[in-house]
Motif scaffolding. Structure first.
Motif, mmCIF file in Angstrom:
data_model
loop_
_atom_site.group_PDB
_atom_site.id
_atom_site.type_symbol
_atom_site.label_atom_id
_atom_site.label_comp_id
_atom_site.label_asym_id
_atom_site.label_seq_id
_atom_site.Cartn_x
_atom_site.Cartn_y
_atom_site.Cartn_z
ATOM 1 N N TYR A 1 -14.555 1.690 9.611
ATOM 2 C CA TYR A 1 -14.835 2.477 8.405
ATOM 3 C C TYR A 1 -16.077 1.947 7.689
ATOM 4 N N CYS A 2 -16.108 0.625 7.441
ATOM 5 C CA CYS A 2 -17.259 0.073 6.728
ATOM 6 C C CYS A 2 -18.245 -0.617 7.664
ATOM 7 N N PRO B 1 -14.979 -4.805 0.292
ATOM 8 C CA PRO B 1 -15.784 -4.176 1.330
ATOM 9 C C PRO B 1 -17.291 -4.272 1.121
ATOM 10 N N ASP C 1 -2.493 9.360 9.989
ATOM 11 C CA ASP C 1 -3.722 9.179 9.220
ATOM 12 C C ASP C 1 -4.813 10.128 9.716
ATOM 13 N N ARG D 1 0.840 -1.202 0.000
ATOM 14 C CA ARG D 1 0.000 0.000 0.000
ATOM 15 C C ARG D 1 0.874 1.251 0.000
ATOM 16 N N HIS E 1 -8.421 -7.349 4.353
ATOM 17 C CA HIS E 1 -9.410 -6.265 4.247
ATOM 18 C C HIS E 1 -8.740 -5.008 3.693
ATOM 19 N N LYS F 1 -3.784 3.611 -0.810
ATOM 20 C CA LYS F 1 -4.355 2.675 -1.771
ATOM 21 C C LYS F 1 -3.316 1.608 -2.153
ATOM 22 N N HIS G 1 -9.362 -1.877 4.352
ATOM 23 C CA HIS G 1 -9.284 -0.764 5.303
ATOM 24 C C HIS G 1 -8.471 -1.166 6.532
ATOM 25 N N LYS H 1 -17.155 11.355 4.167
ATOM 26 C CA LYS H 1 -16.181 10.475 3.522
ATOM 27 C C LYS H 1 -15.847 10.920 2.108
ATOM 28 N N CYS I 1 -13.365 -3.282 11.618
ATOM 29 C CA CYS I 1 -13.216 -2.146 10.703
ATOM 30 C C CYS I 1 -14.303 -1.133 11.038
ATOM 31 N N ASN J 1 -2.919 -2.962 9.286
ATOM 32 C CA ASN J 1 -3.263 -3.053 7.867
ATOM 33 C C ASN J 1 -3.101 -4.513 7.469
#
Length: 705
Positions: free
Chosen positions: A500-501, A534, A295, A220, A465, A226, A467, A282, A498, A461
């Motif tokens: 985030y999702c 995701p 981050d 990444r 996944h 990414k 994220h 987001k 996670c 990380n």
């Protein structure tokens, strides 16, 4: 009139096809007129395309015969175009390929090839430091709907993107390595530096090129987070990678009291999918301030920055404005420091003089905003477009320097990790809009000063996944029901989530032991590599037929998706006359989870052990199959009894005493209590060594009972 074509297993009917009803499987053009059609599977071909033979040879054009091949992605050796085709012609002796249109042109008239050729597309292969193999020059053709579907199957992506600039390559001159799925613009390859001396994301060390070839690990980018495909710039000292575009990205650093480190200004080309820690949105359409080390990301409107400012270097007030690009020039400069600027980031601007300046240039001589400005609820309300914070409760606590704002997320069912008790929580919370900090209602209102706040979050990380996932604690009986994405069992204790999702969860044990690929008994032909995604649901698992969520093990060659728990499941096979066509798999109650299939004999749910043929979706209870319950076998002195009890040795391992291999504790066994002798069912009922005597049989279930 019916016609059997070599590329399709059904006979084709010749009839009129209406506009946009079908695409020709040969030339991939839309059919409008008479064509050969298979209506059952939506297959169609023009009459002239269907007339093409399965093998062609034109010695003047190519000395060897060319034979058809179905479904492939090639660079055509006649027109040098990169395209996905349903039918191609491939040399049986050498690496020579023709797309279907060029093959038709050769059959009709070799001069027709020139009409598809391009003067700029000379046959060129060249080495480059960005890739270990020779790269072939080509032009990427626009694809039809059928071509796009073929491309997605092979490339596992919906878009063709350059590994350097990350932009689409359709219709451009590019260089490609097909086996590695490596694609780069010709202009990007020519302009790529051999090293990056001073990247704003990593200014202390020189970044050197690092090509990836069949890299199994997910790499990444340190800048945008990414995945890096094919090539990166790499710092060996710090072990960090960067996309080419990220390593060369122009940005500025600004010091602000909302964060202890310098904040970089990033534009929309690098911040896709990044959420603001102040407003939580987001989607950042303009630019953000970011600390990549922590981050931490925040919109310019969400931190105290002067919206209008009078500077001694300019006569008129300067106004903070969105990313600004001049219309009359492709070169963008700051009028204050007279250096090149990035048109993607916010600037201070004077409309009267067309004067443009970097944010940090304007604020370089200005004191940082006072701390009181950060704690003022009215000021914080102004940082949001809808002003929703004005009615929210703002809390100050002794163990955190910033205000905490009450968020009620019951409707969205947002999960978070409390920074005081480390528990995974859902719904209402108090959160800091300027840093990573959340408290549940209980910890926020607690007066217990002895309870410590954890100093460091464990955020990893992981390849399973896309994220970042956070280590946390889940209560034994939480208010919400969650299952592990790996073993599909109920979660409790220490887990990774996670936030985030809000859909991905793993036991800590599963996270440490899950492999990147599985050699499954259900699909022994090929290993199944992991494909993290995701989305809420994926394709149905080939073993249990339930939708795969969050984490997929997938054989691309055979289109064979599986859950992790199913892929690693160990089963045994028996041959039985109740289903003579195939062997039956011996499966335990943990295989299907809560979704138990119905027994084909009695119609009841198979909640315990069962025998199954997954090809035919045939399921049957242990009691409903004609199995002996007590047998005498020549491999053991005493009778063996069929039982569901699981026995282990002193090392908590399960073995069969007949074949001396490990066994699945979920499966039924034949057992001798007197000797503690245990055997697989298929070992006792083997066709090679059948039982000497069947003493007693199971009583089958009756239908409806």
């Amino acid at each position: 009139m019916k016609f059997q074509h070599f590329s399709h297993h059904h006979k084709l009917i010749f009839r009129e096809a209406y506009e946009k009803e079908y695409e020709c499987a040969g030339c991939l053009d839309v059919i409008n007129g008479p064509a050969y059609i298979c209506e059952d599977e939506g297959f169609a071909m023009h009459k002239v395309c269907a007339a093409m033979p399965p093998q062609i040879q034109k010695d003047a054009f190519h000395p060897h015969p060319l034979k058809f091949k179905l479904v492939d992605i090639i660079v055509c050796d006649a027109c040098r175009r990169f395209s996905a085709n349903y039918i191609i012609y491939k040399c049986i002796y050498c690496e020579f390929n023709l797309d279907f249109k060029c093959a038709v042109a050769i059959i009709n008239d070799e001069n027709e090839i020139a009409k598809r050729d391009d003067e700029d597309l000379r046959r060129t292969t060249t080495p480059h430091f960005s890739h270990p193999h020779q790269l072939t020059r080509c032009k990427v053709s626009p694809m039809s709907e059928l071509g796009e579907n073929i491309f997605k199957t092979f490339w596992q992506s919906s878009k063709l993107k350059c590994v350097a600039c990350k932009q689409e390559v359709q219709g451009t001159l590019s260089f490609i390595c097909l086996p590695c799925k490596f694609l780069i613009h010709e202009s990007c390859m020519n302009d790529m530096p051999m090293q990056v001396l001073s990247s704003p994301f990593h200014p202390h060390h020189i970044l050197h090129p690092r090509p990836f070839f069949n890299a199994r690990e997910q790499v990444r980018c340190y800048a945008c987070g990414k995945k890096v495909n094919g090539f990166s710039f790499y710092c060996n000292t710090c072990d960090v990678d960067f996309h080419v575009s990220c390593a060369k990205y122009r940005t500025r650093a600004t010091k602000h009291s909302c964060h202890p480190h310098n904040l970089l200004q990033l534009g929309k080309s690098i911040i896709k999918g990044i959420s603001c820690h102040a407003c939580g949105h987001k989607t950042c359409n303009d630019s953000i301030f970011s600390c990549r080390k922590c981050d931490f990301n925040v919109h310019p409107k969400c931190i105290p920055l002067p919206s209008s400012f009078e500077h001694k270097r300019h006569l008129h007030p300067l106004t903070l404005t969105s990313p600004f690009a001049e219309d009359d020039s492709r070169d963008y400069y700051c009028d204050m420091c007279e250096t090149e600027r990035n048109p993607e980031i916010h600037v201070y601007y004077c409309a009267e003089c067309n004067y443009i300046a970097h944010i940090d240039c304007v604020l370089s001589e200005v004191l940082e905003p006072p701390e009181e400005m950060l704690l003022d609820p009215q000021r914080m309300e102004e940082n949001f477009d809808d002003g929703s914070l004005g009615s929210e409760m703002i809390l100050s606590v002794s163990f955190h320097p910033h205000p905490l704002i009450r968020n009620d997320d019951y409707e969205e069912e947002t999960i978070f990790v409390c920074d005081r008790c480390e528990e995974l929580c859902i719904g209402s919370r108090y959160s800091c809009k300027l840093c990573f900090f959340d408290l549940d209602n209980k910890c926020a209102t607690s007066k217990d000063e002895t309870q410590k706040v954890r100093e460091v979050k464990t955020i990893v990380n992981h390849f399973s996944h896309p994220h970042l996932i956070t280590r946390c604690i889940l209560q034994t009986e939480p208010d919400f029901d969650l299952t592990c994405m790996a073993c599909r069992q109920r979660l409790c204790g220490i887990i990774y989530a996670c936030t985030y999702c809000s859909r991905f969860f793993l036991h800590e044990f599963c996270l440490k032991h899950i492999p990147e690929e599985v050699q499954s008994s259900f699909h022994p032909q090929h290993p199944l590599p992991i494909f993290p995604f995701p989305s809420e649901s994926g394709p149905p698992c080939k073993a249990c037929n339930e939708d795969v969520e969050g984490m997929l093990f997938f054989c691309v060659a055979c289109n064979f998706p599986m859950h992790y728990s199913c892929a690693k499941y160990q089963f045994r096979e028996i041959k039985h006359n109740c289903h003579a066509d195939h062997h039956l798999l011996h499966l335990g109650k943990g295989f299907f989870g809560d979704e138990s299939p119905q027994c084909d004999a009695c119609g009841e749910a198979c909640k315990d052990t069962l025998f199954s043929c997954l090809k035919c979706l045939f399921y049957i209870h242990l009691e409903c199959i004609s199995l002996p319950s007590v047998v005498k076998h020549k491999r053991h002195l005493h009778p063996l009894v069929l039982t569901t009890l699981a026995f282990e040795n002193d090392y908590e391992e399960y073995y069969c005493d007949t074949c001396e291999t490990q066994r699945n504790p979920e499966h039924d066994i034949y057992y001798c209590k007197e000797c503690n002798y245990i055997s697989h069912i298929d070992c006792v009922l083997s066709e090679v060594e059948p039982p000497e005597k069947i003493i007693q049989c199971l009583i089958p279930r009756s239908k409806g009972n």
